[in-house]
Enzyme design. Structure first.
Site, PDB file in Angstrom:
ATOM      1  N   CYS A 141       0.837  -1.200   0.000  1.00 17.17           N
ATOM      2  CA  CYS A 141       0.000   0.000   0.000  1.00 17.17           C
ATOM      3  C   CYS A 141       0.872   1.250   0.000  1.00 17.17           C
ATOM      4  O   CYS A 141       0.472   2.297  -0.511  1.00 17.17           O
ATOM      5  CB  CYS A 141      -0.883   0.043   1.238  1.00 17.17           C
ATOM      6  SG  CYS A 141      -1.826  -1.436   1.515  1.00 17.17           S
ATOM      7  N   ASP A 164       2.947  44.721  27.441  1.00 15.72           N
ATOM      8  CA  ASP A 164       2.036  44.019  26.537  1.00 15.72           C
ATOM      9  C   ASP A 164       2.773  43.484  25.318  1.00 15.72           C
ATOM     10  O   ASP A 164       2.181  42.931  24.413  1.00 15.72           O
ATOM     11  CB  ASP A 164       0.851  44.905  26.135  1.00 15.72           C
ATOM     12  CG  ASP A 164       1.301  46.225  25.547  1.00 15.72           C
ATOM     13  OD1 ASP A 164       2.499  46.339  25.220  1.00 15.72           O
ATOM     14  OD2 ASP A 164       0.476  47.141  25.420  1.00 15.72           O
ATOM     15  N   ASP A 200       7.803  46.531  23.948  1.00 14.03           N
ATOM     16  CA  ASP A 200       8.583  46.214  25.133  1.00 14.03           C
ATOM     17  C   ASP A 200       9.571  45.084  24.909  1.00 14.03           C
ATOM     18  O   ASP A 200      10.290  44.707  25.829  1.00 14.03           O
ATOM     19  CB  ASP A 200       7.653  45.774  26.287  1.00 14.03           C
ATOM     20  CG  ASP A 200       6.551  46.770  26.529  1.00 14.03           C
ATOM     21  OD1 ASP A 200       6.824  47.957  26.367  1.00 14.03           O
ATOM     22  OD2 ASP A 200       5.437  46.348  26.866  1.00 14.03           O
ATOM     23  N   ASP A 215       4.813  48.283  32.918  1.00 15.44           N
ATOM     24  CA  ASP A 215       4.553  49.290  31.906  1.00 15.44           C
ATOM     25  C   ASP A 215       3.160  49.832  32.233  1.00 15.44           C
ATOM     26  O   ASP A 215       2.289  49.084  32.647  1.00 15.44           O
ATOM     27  CB  ASP A 215       4.581  48.622  30.527  1.00 15.44           C
ATOM     28  CG  ASP A 215       4.552  49.642  29.419  1.00 15.44           C
ATOM     29  OD1 ASP A 215       5.143  50.722  29.616  1.00 15.44           O
ATOM     30  OD2 ASP A 215       3.935  49.364  28.379  1.00 15.44           O
TER      31      ASP A 215
END
Lengths: 773, 117
Positions: free
Chosen positions: A30, A658, A662, A443
């Site tokens: 196969c 976030d 940064d 921050d």
């Protein structure tokens, strides 16, 4: 990816690859059929099947659907290898573990069935010595039975010991095999040739051999059970993945297996159902419960265009969404992957134990030989018996496993525990450093505050009107992604001052009349922006920018200071070198920031705020949230300098942002925390990702890492003390003083339960709860 | 007694030589790749050599049911992964500088070394 017979040396590993699982392939032939069917598909450069695993790896640019069709046409079934198979892999693993567990219990029962009666005989009836021929025969039978136990219940120890011996390495099997083997061999010598040993030493130790094999198998079985519990967190994550999805194919809604969902499929989710793959909502709106991924208890309202992620629950409405990430690419699959990797990694604290375990077993063997020699030279009669007992006991009591397990087990549970709280820890090192953080820089924008500022005040200079000022400011800022700029654009939109909205571009009302064309746009980082709109020279930014351009501010400076004292960000707007207005924007503080910051401070962490805003705004926000130390007017590129400044003061610095501008600061900090927006985990520069916006995640992360490190230390301490005290005790160090010598059976029990103790202690971490907020 | 002591010391010497001083032979990863079998407490082959400067994929086949053998760590490359039982698992190694890189299970009882030439 799984490929057999492949040589990857030098091959470009980044080329696009798809792995399919093949069903219905029952013979080797196969393979050729499937491979050639796939190679005929346009865009396929290579297809290789691994028959043993029923997987085929396809390189090239062909579409998944075409590949699946080709396999189906060849008479087989194919599906994409996905997180659903993660589920299968887990159940396969559990099944395999269960088989192993049953084997261990069977081995244990048989060994103890011989060991316990023998030991009872020794304790109740008396000495297990060989003096008559009858006794010789009886013990020979027992010896052969013990051999049977060794072969049947303990063969994995002996094979393992021999294999590693051939490889010039030694492990726990070596110690067990040598210990039990020595006891048995000596006993057989006593049985066959009692005259070879002094009369006092004609004692057999078959019970020790059988008992040790039984007890260690029992220990392994219990350890296996306890280990299962350490991976509960990952099981829970895998369990979040639904098994089916309802997609729209050819205009009809059909339920299909999750691994059949393709990119860009349109998926229907009804109320109460789980989201199956990641995507964007294209119709309807609903509240989505994301708490299982982010820890955020409030459902999030989602409407057209919003992103939905796999594993979360659709609460209220029926929605249609378009699949953007499927299989291994979904946020959930990536989270599972990341947690798994982190669970397998090791914090530096484990390194000493690693170095020791590298030398451990041969050192124990040397100690055993040395101990036997000392007994032979200086011990009381019968020296040979004492020498054999001490050597056997030393070999058996030593437990490299407890030492080796100490760190990984706790990391496994700790990282999983953190993930439950929506905190993704990248690796063991981040976990360890987080426990030592002494200063945390936050921050301001998007971290302490919501990061979505709104226009609060427009103070006009004499001859200007608000609509003109806001519209011009909005036009000027329309191309910017700065949150303050977006607040102004939004505010202008709300007031109907901007009309046409196209992706990425805003056009001003009446642009046909020539209003709204921005030229010579210049962004001055940390100061503001400058541009020409319709021939008017516009300046928008802070006081420094105005001063630099020589614009008269007059009493507006005082007004601006007044606004700033209220934690608003005042910005000056000048038209043709004349001050037109102050536009003040404020960014609301997140509800729980104050409580979370208090939690950090209560833990003795120096919390410092960092912002690009002016001093007055910074001061006002800092005061509101209870922070006394802050850096204001910090340009984006200066953020990492501030991190270094604290590091120079000897602080272990955590930096939270976030992740937008940064990245360098996050990377340079001892631990960088990224506040994820929802379930976005693609924050590469962070050591720890907080999946929900709340700062409580920080305190949780630090609390979990402290608890984990404490747990590791307990484990390491326990394992060190156990081995350091156990080995000399077994060698007979107490004998000269108290006449005490440890029995090998007790040593076997102690060894089996020492590693179990480590795993159990690590499991205690599961009960850890971060202090309530 | 002297003989016994000498035998004991010789035994200690043999332990030191066999486990620490003797370096077993290395298997070169060539065109056909390599499958490292994890069985009976060992990696086999446990020492492999690969050329420097190009990424290499090596495969692990874990037959050992012991849970210790499930984890695979290559600390110098910051690779940590788990090996499913009776399933080939490919580990992708980045292009590396010449040197020795250790790999081991979580508890360091299974140990191996990659030599990059």
């Amino acid at each position: 990816m799984t490929v057999s017979n492949a040589n990857w040396v030098g091959e470009n590993l980044n080329s696009s690859e798809i792995e399919l699982l093949i069903d219905g392939a029952s013979c080797g032939s196969c393979v050729k059929k499937i491979e050639s069917a796939l190679t005929r598909v346009n865009g396929v450069s290579r297809a290789e099947m691994n028959f043993a695993q029923r997987t085929v790896t396809i390189a090239g640019t062909a579409k998944q659907l075409d590949l699946i069709k080709a396999v189906e046409q060849a008479g087989y079934h194919a599906k994409v290898s996905t997180a659903a198979t993660e589920d299968e892999a887990l159940s396969e693993k559990e099944a395999a573990d269960f088989v192993y567990y049953k084997r261990l219990i069977r081995d244990m029962s048989l060994a103890l069935a011989l060991g316990i009666p023998l030991m009872a005989y020794g304790l109740i009836v008396g000495e297990m010595t060989v003096s008559t021929t009858k006794e010789q025969l009886a013990w020979l039978v027992v010896g052969l039975l013990t051999l049977g136990v060794m072969v049947f219940s303990g063969k994995h120890f002996y094979i393992g010991a021999w294999q590693s011996f051939k490889n010039h390495s030694a492990n726990m099997d070596t110690l067990i095999a040598l210990g039990t083997g020595t006891a048995w061999l000596y006993s057989m010598v006593v049985v066959f040739a009692p005259e070879a040993v002094p009369e006092m030493a004609r004692h057999v130790y078959f019970e020790a051999t059988a008992m040790i094999i039984g007890l260690i198998n029992l220990g392994l079985a219990l350890e296996l059970k306890a280990r299962g519990r350490t991976s509960e967190a990952i099981k829970r994550l895998i369990g979040l993945q639904p098994k089916t999805a309802r997609v729209i194919r050819n205009g009809i809604e059909v339920d299909i297996a999750i691994d059949q969902v393709l990119l860009n499929d349109v998926v229907r989710v009804r109320p109460g159902e789980k989201i199956s793959v990641d995507g964007n909502v294209i119709e309807g709106h609903s509240a989505i419960d994301e708490s299982m991924l982010t820890g955020e208890p409030m459902p999030v309202e989602k409407t057209v265009g919003a992103e939905v992620v796999a594993g979360t629950i659709n609460k209220t409405g029926s929605i249609l969404f378009k699949a953007t990430r499927v299989g291994k690419d979904t946020a959930l699959a990536q989270i599972i992957n990341m947690v798994k990797r982190a669970q397998n990694s090791k914090p530096p604290i484990g390194r000493l134990a690693d170095v020791i375990s590298g030398y451990f077993v041969p050192v124990i063997m040397i100690i055993a030989v040395a101990s036997a020699l000392i007994w032979l030279n200086f011990g009381p009669d019968p020296v040979i018996a004492y020498a054999i007992i001490s050597a056997t006991t030393v070999l058996i009591i030593a437990c490299p496993c407890a030492l080796g397990l100490a760190t990984p087990m706790s990391v496994m549970v700790g990282v999983g525990k953190a993930a439950e709280a929506g905190v993704l820890i990248r690796n063991g090192e981040a976990l360890q450093t987080a426990s030592k953080i002494s200063a945390m820089i936050l921050d301001k924008t998007g971290t302490i505050t919501q990061g979505a500022p709104k226009v609060t005040d427009v103070i006009l200079a004499a001859e200007f009107d608000e609509a003109t000022v806001l519209r011009l400011a909005a036009v000027l800022e329309s191309g910017s992604e700065h949150p303050l700029a977006m607040a102004i654009v939004e505010s202008a939109q709300e007031r109907g001052l901007l009309l046409v909205q196209e992706p990425g571009r805003e056009y001003a009302q009446g642009s046909e009349q020539g209003i709204g064309k921005v030229s010579n746009f210049k962004a001055i980082a940390g100061y503001g922006v400058q541009a020409e709109v319709d021939g008017k020279n516009l300046l928008f930014g802070n006081e420094k920018l105005m001063q630099e351009q020589g614009i008269e501010l007059g009493d507006f400076v005082g007004k601006a200071q007044g606004l700033a004292a209220e934690a608003k960000t005042p910005m000056y707007f000048a038209i043709d070198n004349q001050l037109a207005a102050i536009i003040a924007v404020a960014d609301p503080i997140k509800e729980d920031s104050i409580a979370a910051i208090k939690r950090l401070q209560n833990n003795g962490i120096r919390v410092v705020m960092l912002t690009g805003d002016n001093r007055d705004t910074a001061k006002a926000v800092a005061k509101k949230v209870g922070i006394t130390e802050f850096f204001a007017e910090v340009l984006p590129e200066q953020k990492s300098e501030k991190v270094q400044e604290l590091q120079m003061q000897g602080e272990i610095v955590g930096m939270t942002g976030d992740g937008i501008n940064d990245a360098p600061a996050l990377a340079i900090a001892n631990v960088g925390f990224a506040i994820g927006t929802g379930t976005d985990v693609a924050i590469e520069s962070a050591d720890i990702t907080l999946m929900r916006g709340s700062l409580h995640g920080l305190a949780d992360a630090i609390a979990v890492s402290k608890a984990t490190l404490r747990n590791i230390k307990q484990n390491l301490f326990g394992a060190f003390i156990y081995n350091m005290a156990g080995v000399p005790f077994a060698a007979g160090i107490l004998y000269p003083f108290f006449g005490l010598l440890l029995s090998p059976v007790i040593a076997g029990a102690a060894m089996a339960f020492s590693s179990l103790t480590v795993v159990t202690n690590a499991n205690r971490l599961r009960l850890f709860k971060a202090e309530e907020h | 007694m002297i003989i016994i002591n000498l035998v004991g010391l010789l035994l200690i010497g043999l332990i030191v030589w066999w486990f620490w001083l003797y370096k077993p032979e290395e298997t070169e990863v060539g065109e056909k790749g390599v499958v490292i079998t994890v069985e009976n407490g060992t990696y086999s082959p446990s020492r492999i050599t690969i050329p420097s400067g190009s990424p290499v994929a090596i495969q692990f086949l874990r037959k050992d049911p012991s849970p210790c053998s499930e984890s695979l760590l290559i600390p110098d490359l910051q690779i940590s992964d788990s090996l499913p039982q009776n399933t080939l698992k490919t580990i992708y190694l980045p292009a590396m500088k010449p040197g020795n890189y250790e790999f081991h299970c979580q508890m360091q009882m299974y140990r191996g070394q990659i030599t990059v030439q």
